[in-house]
Design a protein around this motif. Sequence first.
Motif, PDB file in Angstrom:
ATOM      1  N   ALA A 217       0.822  -1.205   0.000  1.00 36.62           N
ATOM      2  CA  ALA A 217       0.000   0.000   0.000  1.00 36.62           C
ATOM      3  C   ALA A 217       0.861   1.263   0.000  1.00 36.62           C
ATOM      4  O   ALA A 217       0.476   2.300  -0.558  1.00 36.62           O
ATOM      5  N   LYS A 218       2.044   1.184   0.613  1.00 32.81           N
ATOM      6  CA  LYS A 218       2.952   2.329   0.662  1.00 32.81           C
ATOM      7  C   LYS A 218       3.891   2.362  -0.539  1.00 32.81           C
ATOM      8  O   LYS A 218       4.722   3.267  -0.655  1.00 32.81           O
ATOM      9  N   GLY A 219       3.788   1.321  -1.389  1.00 32.14           N
ATOM     10  CA  GLY A 219       4.665   1.260  -2.549  1.00 32.14           C
ATOM     11  C   GLY A 219       6.061   0.810  -2.212  1.00 32.14           C
ATOM     12  O   GLY A 219       6.998   1.022  -2.985  1.00 32.14           O
ATOM     13  N   GLU A 220       6.239   0.160  -1.060  1.00 32.03           N
ATOM     14  CA  GLU A 220       7.539  -0.324  -0.645  1.00 32.03           C
ATOM     15  C   GLU A 220       7.723  -1.783  -1.063  1.00 32.03           C
ATOM     16  O   GLU A 220       6.770  -2.484  -1.353  1.00 32.03           O
ATOM     17  N   SER A 221       8.962  -2.239  -1.070  1.00 25.31           N
ATOM     18  CA  SER A 221       9.291  -3.611  -1.429  1.00 25.31           C
ATOM     19  C   SER A 221       9.902  -4.315  -0.231  1.00 25.31           C
ATOM     20  O   SER A 221      10.696  -3.733   0.506  1.00 25.31           O
ATOM     21  N   LEU A 222       9.506  -5.561  -0.047  1.00 18.14           N
ATOM     22  CA  LEU A 222      10.077  -6.353   1.047  1.00 18.14           C
ATOM     23  C   LEU A 222      11.229  -7.222   0.570  1.00 18.14           C
ATOM     24  O   LEU A 222      11.727  -8.062   1.308  1.00 18.14           O
ATOM     25  N   ASP A 223      11.676  -7.013  -0.658  1.00 14.53           N
ATOM     26  CA  ASP A 223      12.746  -7.833  -1.204  1.00 14.53           C
ATOM     27  C   ASP A 223      14.127  -7.258  -0.950  1.00 14.53           C
ATOM     28  O   ASP A 223      15.130  -7.814  -1.373  1.00 14.53           O
ATOM     29  N   GLU A 224      14.214  -6.102  -0.310  1.00 11.67           N
ATOM     30  CA  GLU A 224      15.518  -5.511  -0.023  1.00 11.67           C
ATOM     31  C   GLU A 224      16.169  -6.252   1.137  1.00 11.67           C
ATOM     32  O   GLU A 224      15.500  -6.859   1.976  1.00 11.67           O
ATOM     33  N   ASP A 225      17.476  -6.187   1.217  1.00 14.41           N
ATOM     34  CA  ASP A 225      18.202  -6.872   2.281  1.00 14.41           C
ATOM     35  C   ASP A 225      18.210  -6.041   3.553  1.00 14.41           C
ATOM     36  O   ASP A 225      19.238  -5.586   4.030  1.00 14.41           O
ATOM     37  N   THR A 226      17.025  -5.809   4.089  1.00 16.17           N
ATOM     38  CA  THR A 226      16.895  -5.080   5.345  1.00 16.17           C
ATOM     39  C   THR A 226      16.265  -5.999   6.366  1.00 16.17           C
ATOM     40  O   THR A 226      15.563  -6.944   6.024  1.00 16.17           O
ATOM     41  N   ASP A 227      16.506  -5.698   7.632  1.00 17.88           N
ATOM     42  CA  ASP A 227      16.002  -6.545   8.708  1.00 17.88           C
ATOM     43  C   ASP A 227      14.552  -6.194   8.981  1.00 17.88           C
ATOM     44  O   ASP A 227      14.239  -5.143   9.511  1.00 17.88           O
ATOM     45  N   LEU A 228      13.643  -7.124   8.603  1.00 12.99           N
ATOM     46  CA  LEU A 228      12.219  -6.881   8.794  1.00 12.99           C
ATOM     47  C   LEU A 228      11.646  -7.736   9.912  1.00 12.99           C
ATOM     48  O   LEU A 228      10.447  -7.875  10.046  1.00 12.99           O
ATOM     49  N   SER A 229      12.504  -8.295  10.734  1.00 13.96           N
ATOM     50  CA  SER A 229      12.014  -9.128  11.822  1.00 13.96           C
ATOM     51  C   SER A 229      11.521  -8.264  12.961  1.00 13.96           C
ATOM     52  O   SER A 229      11.612  -7.053  12.947  1.00 13.96           O
ATOM     53  N   ASP A 230      10.985  -8.941  13.961  1.00 19.15           N
ATOM     54  CA  ASP A 230      10.458  -8.228  15.120  1.00 19.15           C
ATOM     55  C   ASP A 230      11.555  -7.919  16.125  1.00 19.15           C
ATOM     56  O   ASP A 230      11.278  -7.554  17.257  1.00 19.15           O
ATOM     57  N   GLY A 231      12.802  -8.106  15.730  1.00 18.39           N
ATOM     58  CA  GLY A 231      13.901  -7.771  16.620  1.00 18.39           C
ATOM     59  C   GLY A 231      14.431  -8.945  17.389  1.00 18.39           C
ATOM     60  O   GLY A 231      15.425  -8.832  18.094  1.00 18.39           O
ATOM     61  N   ALA A 232      13.784 -10.111  17.252  1.00 16.88           N
ATOM     62  CA  ALA A 232      14.240 -11.266  18.011  1.00 16.88           C
ATOM     63  C   ALA A 232      15.444 -11.929  17.367  1.00 16.88           C
ATOM     64  O   ALA A 232      16.220 -12.585  18.025  1.00 16.88           O
ATOM     65  N   LEU A 233      15.582 -11.776  16.053  1.00 16.38           N
ATOM     66  CA  LEU A 233      16.720 -12.350  15.347  1.00 16.38           C
ATOM     67  C   LEU A 233      17.681 -11.248  14.953  1.00 16.38           C
ATOM     68  O   LEU A 233      17.265 -10.166  14.559  1.00 16.38           O
ATOM     69  N   ALA A 234      18.952 -11.562  15.037  1.00 19.58           N
ATOM     70  CA  ALA A 234      19.940 -10.580  14.618  1.00 19.58           C
ATOM     71  C   ALA A 234      19.888 -10.389  13.112  1.00 19.58           C
ATOM     72  O   ALA A 234      20.202  -9.334  12.603  1.00 19.58           O
ATOM     73  N   GLY A 235      19.499 -11.392  12.376  1.00 20.80           N
ATOM     74  CA  GLY A 235      19.361 -11.306  10.920  1.00 20.80           C
ATOM     75  C   GLY A 235      18.624 -12.519  10.429  1.00 20.80           C
ATOM     76  O   GLY A 235      18.602 -13.548  11.077  1.00 20.80           O
ATOM     77  N   GLU A 236      17.986 -12.398   9.272  1.00 14.22           N
ATOM     78  CA  GLU A 236      17.154 -13.488   8.777  1.00 14.22           C
ATOM     79  C   GLU A 236      17.931 -14.524   8.010  1.00 14.22           C
ATOM     80  O   GLU A 236      17.383 -15.516   7.566  1.00 14.22           O
ATOM     81  N   ALA A 237      19.233 -14.312   7.844  1.00 13.01           N
ATOM     82  CA  ALA A 237      20.027 -15.297   7.113  1.00 13.01           C
ATOM     83  C   ALA A 237      19.999 -16.644   7.806  1.00 13.01           C
ATOM     84  O   ALA A 237      20.081 -17.692   7.171  1.00 13.01           O
ATOM     85  N   ALA A 238      19.881 -16.630   9.145  1.00  9.39           N
ATOM     86  CA  ALA A 238      19.843 -17.883   9.887  1.00  9.39           C
ATOM     87  C   ALA A 238      18.585 -18.669   9.581  1.00  9.39           C
ATOM     88  O   ALA A 238      18.542 -19.875   9.745  1.00  9.39           O
ATOM     89  N   VAL A 239      17.546 -17.963   9.137  1.00  8.67           N
ATOM     90  CA  VAL A 239      16.284 -18.631   8.877  1.00  8.67           C
ATOM     91  C   VAL A 239      16.186 -19.115   7.445  1.00  8.67           C
ATOM     92  O   VAL A 239      15.743 -20.223   7.177  1.00  8.67           O
ATOM     93  N   VAL A 240      16.642 -18.323   6.499  1.00  6.17           N
ATOM     94  CA  VAL A 240      16.417 -18.649   5.097  1.00  6.17           C
ATOM     95  C   VAL A 240      17.693 -18.900   4.330  1.00  6.17           C
ATOM     96  O   VAL A 240      17.669 -19.080   3.136  1.00  6.17           O
TER      97      VAL A 240
END
Length: 358
Positions: free
Chosen positions: A324-347
């Motif tokens: 809705a804001k015209g933003e993309s979630l495909d950028e390499d930014t941390d979109l977690s809730d702060g519990a993970l230092a980075g999402e690389a550990a997950v994916v």
Amino acid sequence: MSKLGDLGARLHRGEVGYDFIGNRRIWYGISILITITAIVALAVRGLNMGIEFQGGAVFTTPKTAVSVTQAQEFAEEASGHDAIVQELGSGSLRIQVGGLDTAKSDQVRTELAKELNVPESKIAAELVGPSWGEQIATKAWTGLAVFMILVVIYLAIAFEWRMAVAALIALIHDLTITVGIYSLVGFEVTVGTVIGLLTILGYSLYDTVVVFDSLKEQTKGITKQTRWTYSEIANRSINGTLVRSINTTVVALLPVAGLLFIGGGVLGAGMLNDISLSLFVGLAAGAYSSIFIATPLVADLKEREPAMKALKKRIMAKRAAAAAKGESLDEDTDLSDGALAGEAAVVGQGHRGRSENR
């Protein structure tokens, strides 16, 4: 790096990929159709059980000028049963006739000697009772049951019960298809066939466990982020191990194909078909089920969990808000809730090439 190796690296990094999970209903439908065909074939045509299971006699003749076709006609006329004739390397013939007792076996031997114009004493006769085959079949079923139980227990401990259930369904799927193919083509079921069926279970399970292991590692702490659903990570796991699965399957299929098509087909070594067909079909079905059946089933079962449902709802809401804001979630930014230092550990490495499960 070779093109296949480059593709494997890109699949592992998530730069390219096929949505196996998103298209799972197509593969479920194909598997159901194949399974139904196999079951119908078993019900209508049954299995061509070998002499070890139904009993009968095996006659070995000396070297003769009679062709295999003629010998088969002579044997069937003399016995009143179907006969299987194979030419041995020395020019002699191996004639197998099921359903014969001792008296009938002696009668058939005498008739064959006349028709083949050889002394009756030169024809070796071996009578096989069905009890031996029944013992082999019973032990095979026992071994199969023990194997299935141990597999379920191991996978439930090493991974989780959902993966154990999915692997069990995949194994049953592979066995059903293999047995159905035997019924369709009419190949004889012998002790070699039973050995082949038991052998393919390990191969079938191998690729499945490889994907499960990758999936287990990549989903650690999955509920602590809001970027990827369980199905999306499962899809990434399949793509990440896809080239490895293809390579191991092809390498395993090549020698088996040699036995089946060259040994059994071209050279006429029919006894090789007993084990090679079950191995060939089982290996191919096992590779298919590990990719298209087992992991998608795990994703289906996991997505039913309340925690996974809540995670997916949060992810969909975040994506909708970003769109809705015209933003993309495909950028390499941390979109977690702060519990993970980075999402690389997950994916795994990188976040490109996301495969959404819509």
